[in-house]
Motif scaffolding. Structure first.
Motif, PDB file in Angstrom:
ATOM      1  N   LEU A 310      10.861 -75.366  60.557  1.00 34.77           N
ATOM      2  CA  LEU A 310      11.751 -74.369  59.957  1.00 34.77           C
ATOM      3  C   LEU A 310      10.965 -73.117  59.592  1.00 34.77           C
ATOM      4  N   GLN A 311       9.735 -73.304  59.123  1.00 33.18           N
ATOM      5  CA  GLN A 311       8.901 -72.166  58.767  1.00 33.18           C
ATOM      6  C   GLN A 311       8.623 -71.281  59.982  1.00 33.18           C
ATOM      7  N   LYS A 312       8.306 -71.892  61.109  1.00 36.43           N
ATOM      8  CA  LYS A 312       8.042 -71.120  62.321  1.00 36.43           C
ATOM      9  C   LYS A 312       9.300 -70.380  62.780  1.00 36.43           C
ATOM     10  N   THR A 345      16.485 -80.176  44.382  1.00 35.13           N
ATOM     11  CA  THR A 345      15.154 -80.665  43.994  1.00 35.13           C
ATOM     12  C   THR A 345      14.167 -79.555  43.659  1.00 35.13           C
ATOM     13  N   GLY A 346      14.404 -78.345  44.160  1.00 31.86           N
ATOM     14  CA  GLY A 346      13.446 -77.255  43.997  1.00 31.86           C
ATOM     15  C   GLY A 346      12.406 -77.202  45.102  1.00 31.86           C
ATOM     16  N   ASP A 347      12.471 -78.112  46.079  1.00 31.96           N
ATOM     17  CA  ASP A 347      11.522 -78.100  47.197  1.00 31.96           C
ATOM     18  C   ASP A 347      11.628 -76.783  47.966  1.00 31.96           C
ATOM     19  N   ILE A 348      10.483 -76.137  48.206  1.00 30.22           N
ATOM     20  CA  ILE A 348      10.444 -74.966  49.076  1.00 30.22           C
ATOM     21  C   ILE A 348      10.410 -75.468  50.520  1.00 30.22           C
ATOM     22  N   LEU A 349      11.450 -75.173  51.290  1.00 30.66           N
ATOM     23  CA  LEU A 349      11.543 -75.641  52.673  1.00 30.66           C
ATOM     24  C   LEU A 349      10.892 -74.657  53.639  1.00 30.66           C
ATOM     25  N   GLU A 627      22.436 -78.593  50.597  1.00 28.38           N
ATOM     26  CA  GLU A 627      21.115 -79.082  50.987  1.00 28.38           C
ATOM     27  C   GLU A 627      20.096 -77.954  51.037  1.00 28.38           C
ATOM     28  N   ILE A 628      20.587 -76.736  51.221  1.00 28.60           N
ATOM     29  CA  ILE A 628      19.699 -75.597  51.383  1.00 28.60           C
ATOM     30  C   ILE A 628      20.305 -74.384  50.696  1.00 28.60           C
ATOM     31  N   ALA A 629      19.458 -73.659  49.988  1.00 29.51           N
ATOM     32  CA  ALA A 629      19.840 -72.380  49.386  1.00 29.51           C
ATOM     33  C   ALA A 629      18.848 -71.336  49.887  1.00 29.51           C
ATOM     34  N   ILE A 630      19.327 -70.135  50.157  1.00 28.82           N
ATOM     35  CA  ILE A 630      18.456 -69.114  50.744  1.00 28.82           C
ATOM     36  C   ILE A 630      18.594 -67.785  50.014  1.00 28.82           C
ATOM     37  N   SER A 631      17.543 -66.980  50.116  1.00 30.78           N
ATOM     38  CA  SER A 631      17.620 -65.586  49.697  1.00 30.78           C
ATOM     39  C   SER A 631      16.936 -64.741  50.750  1.00 30.78           C
ATOM     40  N   LYS A 660      17.735 -80.234  61.659  1.00 30.35           N
ATOM     41  CA  LYS A 660      17.917 -81.312  60.682  1.00 30.35           C
ATOM     42  C   LYS A 660      17.819 -82.707  61.286  1.00 30.35           C
ATOM     43  N   ASP A 661      18.483 -82.938  62.391  1.00 29.99           N
ATOM     44  CA  ASP A 661      18.544 -84.286  62.955  1.00 29.99           C
ATOM     45  C   ASP A 661      17.674 -84.463  64.192  1.00 29.99           C
ATOM     46  N   LYS A 662      16.873 -83.446  64.502  1.00 27.98           N
ATOM     47  CA  LYS A 662      16.005 -83.554  65.681  1.00 27.98           C
ATOM     48  C   LYS A 662      14.726 -84.311  65.339  1.00 27.98           C
ATOM     49  N   PRO A 663      14.140 -85.014  66.324  1.00 32.15           N
ATOM     50  CA  PRO A 663      12.828 -85.656  66.090  1.00 32.15           C
ATOM     51  C   PRO A 663      11.798 -84.601  65.706  1.00 32.15           C
ATOM     52  N   LYS A 664      10.853 -84.993  64.860  1.00 28.44           N
ATOM     53  CA  LYS A 664       9.854 -84.052  64.376  1.00 28.44           C
ATOM     54  C   LYS A 664       8.595 -84.133  65.237  1.00 28.44           C
TER      55      LYS A 664
END
Length: 678
Positions: A310-312, A345-349, A627-631, A660-664
């Protein structure tokens, strides 16, 4: 006949035996003392002069960093380092001799050799010339320290050329400099990254290189290139002003430590346990015999909250959209930011920033701006504005206010982008009415608005009231993210009534992109302001690839505060944000048509100059179970209708649900292959 008592004149037999034993024991003691004093006296005298409190330490690899799915983000690359340990009685000339030998075996960088280093080296290697710098009278009258300083002062540039013009001498000077940097019995790095040839040459001659050793070491490497590189942070020498603090924690003067971002924040977890060599020395400090070796240990491994895929994607989205915006005639738009976090949760995705580097004509990673730069965010804050209106009691669910330009004496007319006339709170959010928010601000200030009427009193404490409520969402407060630095934004202070009204539409105080992500997460999850964080888990170091199963620590969700607003109020605003991306007149409806997930959000446009706009967007998905919040923030746009903020938001949410549902993929190569396939 009377018998007389006759005294016995001899000592009882058993007492004699006792005397004999005492005599024999005493004789043995005297004999033993004699042996110790006469025969072994010198040995014991030498032992009393020994000490065991000198320990040499060598560096240990730092812990690795992994993404939330166990993929290595920060690794250690094996390397070999040439080290030197000098004893307490090693003379400078002895170190010079070792340096000269080393210079024939290794190549070193001479750029760090300073003028003072060269002067010290010149005095050491040119003793007769150095002595001639002072007169006999000066030598006799000056103390050694003063005489040496005078020698230093009188060394000319031509003198130093005797060294600087000789490449081999410069190598020796550079090596000698490194050898002198450490202190007695500390392991000092002479050269990192030895070549195989250098290792072979030095290894063959270790017997003539006292104090020299070759140690296995490691350097930081980043399998995913510059992705999030700035947020990982850097290593460096201990800052001079913090040396005492680090020494109290067991560090040595020449240790490398984390000096920024995650490397600094989690230094205590990442640092390894050094290998130790305990020396027994004589009175002069000379080591005796072989040292006692205690093996070192790599630092703990960190599992971060980010999803590297997701970062990339985010990095690519930001660079492409910023490039497109500039191509559309926005030359001042030189940066863009976006954050994705788990609102539960506060996790940075994902945590991204892109900056246009005009000198190189390229787009570079600039993620730290998300927590260090603050902007007027515009209407994206209006969710907090409406909830502040509910909380202060000046409006309720369904309150209708009239949207036409506000006319205040000595102030430019304050209006929405169009006249909306009679609208309620939900429509005000859907269509992003400025006037609705202006009227909330005026009512909080107790201002009985009448067009162009002078002298109407208003309560300046309204600034405090509004900011207090905004703070509950994290707007204007530090988020508490696990980083050594972040800004809280800029509080504009107290000003005229018109600025109070601007505060309600995000055009007075400034906020960071991270604060905006925390704010919308608070609305998305029903009212809990969570600490955003990068650390997910801490694991014991593993001797094989991947993470060990030994969990040292786990980050628990940290609720910083809970909104005082009622659940019904929060749900009402959530519904208003749903209308922004789904309603027929929603300001982001066009960009979100066709999404196969439910969503909500709020657009923002802050006019910062006559022709400059900050474009922002906040949102979350899915609507019912986020599941996700963005700015998103793209500052300094020339065109307020560009919608680059909305496109970034839509593409980021799309990327999250696509992945989300793809193999990592387990490696950067597999990840790149997947992208090429798509």
């Amino acid at each position: 006949m009377i018998k007389k008592n006759i005294k016995k004149s001899h000592v009882p037999f058993r007492l004699n035996i006792l005397f004999l034993c005492v005599f024999l024991l005493f004789s043995a003691l005297v004999l033993r003392l004699g042996v110790i004093q006469i025969v072994q006296g010198e040995d014991f005298e030498r032992l009393t002069e020994q000490t065991e409190n000198v320990t040499a330490k060598s560096s240990a690899p730092r812990g690795k960093m992994f993404d939330r799915y166990g993929r290595v983000l920060v690794d250690n690359e094996p390397t070999f380092t040439l080290t030197y340990i000098r004893t307490q009685n090693t003379k400078s000339k002895e170190r010079l001799e070792v340096a000269r030998k080393l210079a024939t075996f290794i190549d070193v960088d001479t750029d760090k050799v300073t003028e003072r280093d060269l002067k010290d080296y010149w005095i050491l290697t040119k003793p007769e010339k150095a002595k001639a710098k002072l007169s006999d009278k000066e030598w006799s009258e000056l103390k050694p320290k003063a005489a040496y300083q005078l020698q230093i002062d009188r060394i000319k540039e031509d003198d130093l050329k005797e060294i600087s013009d000789d490449a081999e001498e410069m190598k020796v000077a550079a090596i000698k400099r490194q050898m002198d940097t450490g202190y007695a019995l500390s392991s000092q790095s002479i050269k990192k990254g030895l070549t195989r040839e250098e290792i072979a040459k030095v290894s063959e001659h270790l017997d003539i290189l006292p104090g020299v050793d070759i140690q296995a070491d490691a350097e930081r490497v980043y399998p995913y290139g510059n992705t999030l590189e700035t947020m990982f942070g850097n290593l460096g020498q201990i800052p001079e002003e913090q040396i005492d603090k680090y020494k109290m924690r067991g560090y040595d003067h020449n240790d490398l430590v984390g000096v920024s971002y995650l490397e600094k924040e989690y230094e205590e977890l990442l640092k390894g346990q050094k290998a130790k060599k305990k020396y027994i020395t004589d009175k002069s400090g000379k080591p005796m015999g072989e040292p006692i070796v205690t093996p070192g240990k790599r630092g703990n491994d960190l599992v971060l909250t980010v999803d590297i895929d997701l970062q990339k994607k985010l990095d690519s989205i930001l660079a492409n959209q910023l490039r497109d915006a500039r191509a559309r005639g926005n030359p001042h738009a030189d940066r863009a930011y976006a954050i994705a976090m788990d609102p539960m949760t506060g996790d940075i995705l994902a945590f991204g920033g892109t900056k246009y580097d005009s000198s190189e004509n390229e787009y570079i990673e600039y993620s730290y701006g998300t927590l260090s730069e603050a902007y007027e965010m515009g209407s994206a804050v209006k969710g907090a504005s409406v909830l502040t209106g509910y909380e202060t009691g000046v409006i309720g669910h369904g309150t209708v206010l009239y949207d036409t330009p506000i006319l205040i004496p000595q102030t430019e007319p304050k209006a929405s982008y169009t006249k909306m006339f009679s609208i309620n709170d939900l429509t005000a959010l859907e269509r992003s009415s400025n006037v609705y928010m202006f009227r909330i601000a005026m009512m909080i200030a107790g201002y009985d608005y009448q067009p162009n009427t002078r002298g109407i009193p208003w309560n300046r404490n309204a600034y405090d009231t509004i900011r207090y409520n905004f703070n509950q969402f994290g707007l204007g407060k530090k988020t508490g993210i696990d980083m050594p630095i972040e800004t809280a934004g800029i509080n504009g202070g107290y000003d005229v009534l018109g600025k109070l009204m601007d505060l309600m539409i995000g055009q007075f105080d400034t906020y960071t992109p991270l604060q905006m992500a925390q704010y919308v997460s608070t609305i998305a999850n029903g009212g809990k302001r969570l600490q955003p964080h990068f650390l997910k888990e801490v694991h014991e170091p593993s001797n094989v690839n991947g993470l060990s199963n030994i969990l040292v620590e786990q980050f628990d969700t940290n609720v910083l505060n809970t909104l005082q607003m009622s659940n019904s109020d929060i749900d009402r605003v959530r519904n208003g944000l749903w209308r922004v991306t789904n309603g027929s007149r929603g300001t982001a409806e066009d960009e979100f048509i066709g999404a196969d997930y439910s969503h909500a959000g709020k657009t923002g446009t802050a006019q910062v100059k006559d022709d400059r706009y900050n474009l922002s967007f906040v949102g979350f998905a899915p609507y019912d179970n986020p599941e996700i919040a963005i700015s998103v923030i793209v500052p300094n746009m020339n065109d307020d209708g560009n919608h680059v903020n909305q496109r970034i938001g839509r593409q980021l949410l799309d990327a999250y649900f696509d992945l989300k549902d793809k193999p990592k993929p387990s490696s950067p190569a597999e990840s790149d292959a997947d992208e090429d396939a798509n």
